[in-house]
Design an enzyme around this catalytic site. Structure first.
Site, PDB file in Angstrom:
ATOM      1  CG  HIS A 170      -0.281   0.248   2.505  1.00 50.31           C
ATOM      2  ND1 HIS A 170       0.229  -0.779   3.254  1.00 50.31           N
ATOM      3  CD2 HIS A 170      -0.008   1.383   3.196  1.00 50.31           C
ATOM      4  CE1 HIS A 170       0.784  -0.295   4.341  1.00 50.31           C
ATOM      5  NE2 HIS A 170       0.659   1.022   4.343  1.00 50.31           N
TER       6      HIS A 170
HETATM    7  C1  UD1 Z   1      -2.309   5.664   5.217  1.00 53.05           C
HETATM    8  C2  UD1 Z   1      -1.063   6.285   5.843  1.00 53.05           C
HETATM    9  C3  UD1 Z   1       0.064   5.260   5.853  1.00 53.05           C
HETATM   10  C4  UD1 Z   1      -0.361   3.973   6.510  1.00 53.05           C
HETATM   11  C5  UD1 Z   1      -1.636   3.453   5.848  1.00 53.05           C
HETATM   12  C6  UD1 Z   1      -2.125   2.251   6.598  1.00 53.05           C
HETATM   13  C7  UD1 Z   1      -0.688   8.692   5.504  1.00 53.05           C
HETATM   14  C8  UD1 Z   1       0.086   9.688   4.741  1.00 53.05           C
HETATM   15  N1  UD1 Z   1      -0.601   7.422   5.054  1.00 53.05           N
HETATM   16  O1  UD1 Z   1      -2.022   5.399   3.858  1.00 53.05           O
HETATM   17  O2  UD1 Z   1       1.145   5.790   6.589  1.00 53.05           O
HETATM   18  O3  UD1 Z   1       0.662   3.016   6.359  1.00 53.05           O
HETATM   19  O4  UD1 Z   1      -2.639   4.476   5.912  1.00 53.05           O
HETATM   20  O5  UD1 Z   1      -3.014   1.485   5.854  1.00 53.05           O
HETATM   21  O6  UD1 Z   1      -1.340   9.038   6.441  1.00 53.05           O
HETATM   22  N2  UD1 Z   1      -9.360   4.460   1.004  1.00 53.05           N
HETATM   23  C9  UD1 Z   1     -10.580   3.869   0.859  1.00 53.05           C
HETATM   24  N3  UD1 Z   1     -11.161   3.334   1.976  1.00 53.05           N
HETATM   25  C10 UD1 Z   1     -10.593   3.365   3.203  1.00 53.05           C
HETATM   26  C11 UD1 Z   1      -9.325   3.965   3.329  1.00 53.05           C
HETATM   27  C12 UD1 Z   1      -8.712   4.499   2.222  1.00 53.05           C
HETATM   28  O7  UD1 Z   1     -11.156   3.826  -0.227  1.00 53.05           O
HETATM   29  O8  UD1 Z   1     -11.191   2.881   4.175  1.00 53.05           O
HETATM   30  C13 UD1 Z   1      -8.730   5.100  -0.171  1.00 53.05           C
HETATM   31  C14 UD1 Z   1      -8.817   6.621  -0.026  1.00 53.05           C
HETATM   32  O9  UD1 Z   1      -9.985   7.091  -0.591  1.00 53.05           O
HETATM   33  C15 UD1 Z   1      -7.588   7.095  -0.737  1.00 53.05           C
HETATM   34  C16 UD1 Z   1      -6.616   5.919  -0.658  1.00 53.05           C
HETATM   35  O10 UD1 Z   1      -7.349   4.796  -0.210  1.00 53.05           O
HETATM   36  O11 UD1 Z   1      -7.874   7.341  -2.075  1.00 53.05           O
HETATM   37  C17 UD1 Z   1      -5.461   6.195   0.263  1.00 53.05           C
HETATM   38  O12 UD1 Z   1      -5.910   6.461   1.606  1.00 53.05           O
HETATM   39  P1  UD1 Z   1      -5.058   7.391   2.591  1.00 53.05           P
HETATM   40  O13 UD1 Z   1      -5.636   7.328   3.934  1.00 53.05           O
HETATM   41  O14 UD1 Z   1      -4.852   8.725   1.981  1.00 53.05           O
HETATM   42  O15 UD1 Z   1      -3.622   6.738   2.588  1.00 53.05           O
HETATM   43  P2  UD1 Z   1      -3.170   5.214   2.808  1.00 53.05           P
HETATM   44  O16 UD1 Z   1      -2.512   4.753   1.571  1.00 53.05           O
HETATM   45  O17 UD1 Z   1      -4.303   4.423   3.332  1.00 53.05           O
HETATM   46  N1  UDP Z   2      -3.938  -5.675   8.729  1.00 57.13           N
HETATM   47  C1  UDP Z   2      -5.211  -6.241   8.839  1.00 57.13           C
HETATM   48  N2  UDP Z   2      -5.854  -6.622   7.691  1.00 57.13           N
HETATM   49  C2  UDP Z   2      -5.305  -6.486   6.447  1.00 57.13           C
HETATM   50  C3  UDP Z   2      -4.006  -5.905   6.363  1.00 57.13           C
HETATM   51  C4  UDP Z   2      -3.363  -5.496   7.514  1.00 57.13           C
HETATM   52  O1  UDP Z   2      -5.721  -6.402   9.940  1.00 57.13           O
HETATM   53  O2  UDP Z   2      -5.943  -6.842   5.452  1.00 57.13           O
HETATM   54  C5  UDP Z   2      -3.249  -5.252   9.961  1.00 57.13           C
HETATM   55  C6  UDP Z   2      -1.900  -5.898  10.161  1.00 57.13           C
HETATM   56  O3  UDP Z   2      -2.023  -7.146  10.820  1.00 57.13           O
HETATM   57  C7  UDP Z   2      -1.165  -4.872  11.007  1.00 57.13           C
HETATM   58  C8  UDP Z   2      -1.719  -3.560  10.502  1.00 57.13           C
HETATM   59  O4  UDP Z   2      -2.953  -3.871   9.847  1.00 57.13           O
HETATM   60  O5  UDP Z   2      -1.491  -5.007  12.383  1.00 57.13           O
HETATM   61  C9  UDP Z   2      -0.778  -2.925   9.546  1.00 57.13           C
HETATM   62  O6  UDP Z   2      -1.398  -1.870   8.886  1.00 57.13           O
HETATM   63  P1  UDP Z   2      -0.972  -1.354   7.449  1.00 57.13           P
HETATM   64  O7  UDP Z   2      -0.179  -2.375   6.750  1.00 57.13           O
HETATM   65  O8  UDP Z   2      -2.213  -0.866   6.796  1.00 57.13           O
HETATM   66  O9  UDP Z   2      -0.108  -0.052   7.794  1.00 57.13           O
HETATM   67  P2  UDP Z   2       1.400   0.204   8.241  1.00 57.13           P
HETATM   68  O10 UDP Z   2       1.729  -0.709   9.350  1.00 57.13           O
HETATM   69  O11 UDP Z   2       2.261   0.008   7.042  1.00 57.13           O
HETATM   70  O12 UDP Z   2       1.400   1.639   8.631  1.00 57.13           O
END
Ligand code: UD1
Ligand code: UDP
Length: 394
Positions: free
Chosen positions: A239
């Site tokens: 991601h």
């Molecule tokens: C965010 C965090 C990242 C973290 C990740 C965990 C920042 C800069 N990034 O990245 O550090 O590792 O979360 O997963 O804060 N979206 C959906 N549904 C959801 C969530 C997101 O559709 O429930 C879509 C949003 O509309 C957006 C994209 O995913 O277009 C990215 O979401 P965003 O929260 O901006 O960043 P992440 O890549 O999730």
């Molecule tokens: N995780 C989850 N379901 C998923 C993917 C990740 O429960 O489908 C959990 C995972 O076990 C861990 C956390 O989400 O505890 C990690 O989050 P993510 O990878 O989104 O973000 P990051 O750690 O890179 O910030």
């Protein structure tokens, strides 16, 4: 003691759950601090799909948010700015003793900036992590949050060292894990001269794994549902912005998954789904199985039974280590350097050939020392905050 907890993204729900649990415990049957703590959860709404948010509140028993700001799906600046504006008005109304922020997302930085401008003391949980890659939005978020925080709870000794390199000097016990029995005296000893306070309490994600892995083992049927068997599949997640939004990197990674030619379970983050759908790769006729994001208990089950894990996630690299599952990190660097130093994690970047070759060669028989605390990080944090408050240092 009134605490406002600001969370918004999937890993933050998991990181904050052990603290909320410890607060509940203290409220009902705690020591002399019983009944004197109140935690209000603010959900920024950054993650909002049921399988990215609600499922974690339910499974991990996180208190229902007192506020949900529903701010998401926009640029970094707009998202962070809107969050600051909304959080500021909540903090002015609630006036807590502490604001707690977790990790390195835009929700973390927004919480820290709103609080610091109101002179409300900030606790940063998972302080001191560094990738030294300033192109990652997370790196900027964590560096700035550490600068704003009054209490920096580090998950590892390395995190304390990183802060020391940046000129922070008030670390406690040389950065080694603080013992439960030392906390009260430490809080009293450090006095007003120690500001901010830097303390290695261990990792709250490790607390969470210890609390939930057994429940997952008993409850989850995900292997049966997917018709897979322990150690006969790999698990993958991607991601990171630079892997998803960069077509060349995404193509390399997905081509490697196809070439590995073993079953790969791939819970696809919503950010990634958009871009995977745009590629012309035929994942359907490969052994890669794309599934929607799964809940925490299912994820723990998939992790502990997998042969190895391919990921660019921060949290998942660590969970692989906790379970003794080899990890291949699809990035050029990691914050969790201990997992690499002990030989359980290999940082491979995004080169297709390197991913495939490393996956074939991986065998892990190295020792796995405890590097992330003793599973009591959250309880240590509460105890420390209470002792600190009693001294009226905040
Ligand atoms: C965010 C965090 C990242 C973290 C990740 C965990 C920042 C800069 N990034 O990245 O550090 O590792 O979360 O997963 O804060 N979206 C959906 N549904 C959801 C969530 C997101 O559709 O429930 C879509 C949003 O509309 C957006 C994209 O995913 O277009 C990215 O979401 P965003 O929260 O901006 O960043 P992440 O890549 O999730
Ligand atoms: N995780 C989850 N379901 C998923 C993917 C990740 O429960 O489908 C959990 C995972 O076990 C861990 C956390 O989400 O505890 C990690 O989050 P993510 O990878 O989104 O973000 P990051 O750690 O890179 O910030």
């Amino acid at each position: 003691m009134k605490i406002v907890t600001i969370i918004g993204a999937r890993p933050q729900f998991i990181k904050s759950a052990p603290f909320s649990k410890a607060v509940q415990k203290l409220k009902s049957n705690g020591d002399e601090n019983k009944g004197t703590i109140n935690e209000l959860v603010v959900h920024t709404g950054q993650h909002f799909d049921a399988n990215m948010s609600d499922v974690f509140f339910e499974e991990l028993n996180i208190p229902k948010p007192a506020y949900n700001l529903q701010i998401n799906s926009t640029s970094h600046g707009i998202m962070t700015g809107r969050m600051i504006e909304s959080i500021e008005s909540i903090l002015m109304k609630e006036m807590p003793d502490w604001v707690m922020v977790y990790g390195d997302t835009n929700s973390t930085l927004a919480g820290a900036l709103a609080a610091v401008k109101l002179n409300i003391p900030i606790v940063h949980v998972e302080a001191g992590l560094r990738s030294y890659n300033r192109k990652m939005p997370e790196e900027i978020n964590r560096v700035l949050t550490d600068q704003c925080a009054d209490c920096l709870f580090c998950p590892t000794r390395q995190a304390v060292k990183n802060l020391e390199r940046e000129g922070f000097s008030n670390f406690i016990k040389d950065g080694s894990l603080v013992e439960f029995s030392d906390l009260r005296n430490l809080a009293l000893e450090i006095g007003a001269t120690h500001h901010p306070v830097i303390i290695n309490v261990g990792d709250t994600m490790y607390d969470a794994v210890l609390q939930f892995a057994e429940i997952a083992r008993k409850k989850c049927r995900i292997l049966d549902q997917l018709e897979i068997h322990p150690r006969q599949y790999l698990l993958a997640t991607i991601h990171r912005q630079y892997n998803t939004d960069c077509p060349a990197n995404l193509l390399e990674i997905l081509s490697a998954f196809i070439e590995i030619d073993e079953p790969i379970i791939f819970p696809v983050h919503p950010r990634t789904k958009k871009y995977v759908d745009m590629t012309n790769l035929d994942l359907k006729s490969s052994k890669v199985r794309c599934i929607p994001p799964v809940g925490y208990l299912d994820m723990l089950t998939l992790e502990q039974n997998s042969k190895s894990i391919l990921t660019d996630s921060g949290g998942i690299q660590k969970e692989a280590y906790f379970f003794g599952v080899p990890c291949i990190t699809l990035r050029t660097e990691t914050e969790w350097v201990e997992t690499v130093e002990t030989g359980w994690n290999v940082v491979v970047g995004t080169d297709r050939k390197r991913i495939v070759e490393t996956t074939k060669k991986l065998k892990m028989e190295n020792p796995r020392p405890d590097m992330y605390g003793d599973g009591k990080a959250a309880e240590k944090m509460i105890k420390f905050l209470f002792a600190f408050k009693k001294r009226k240092l905040v």
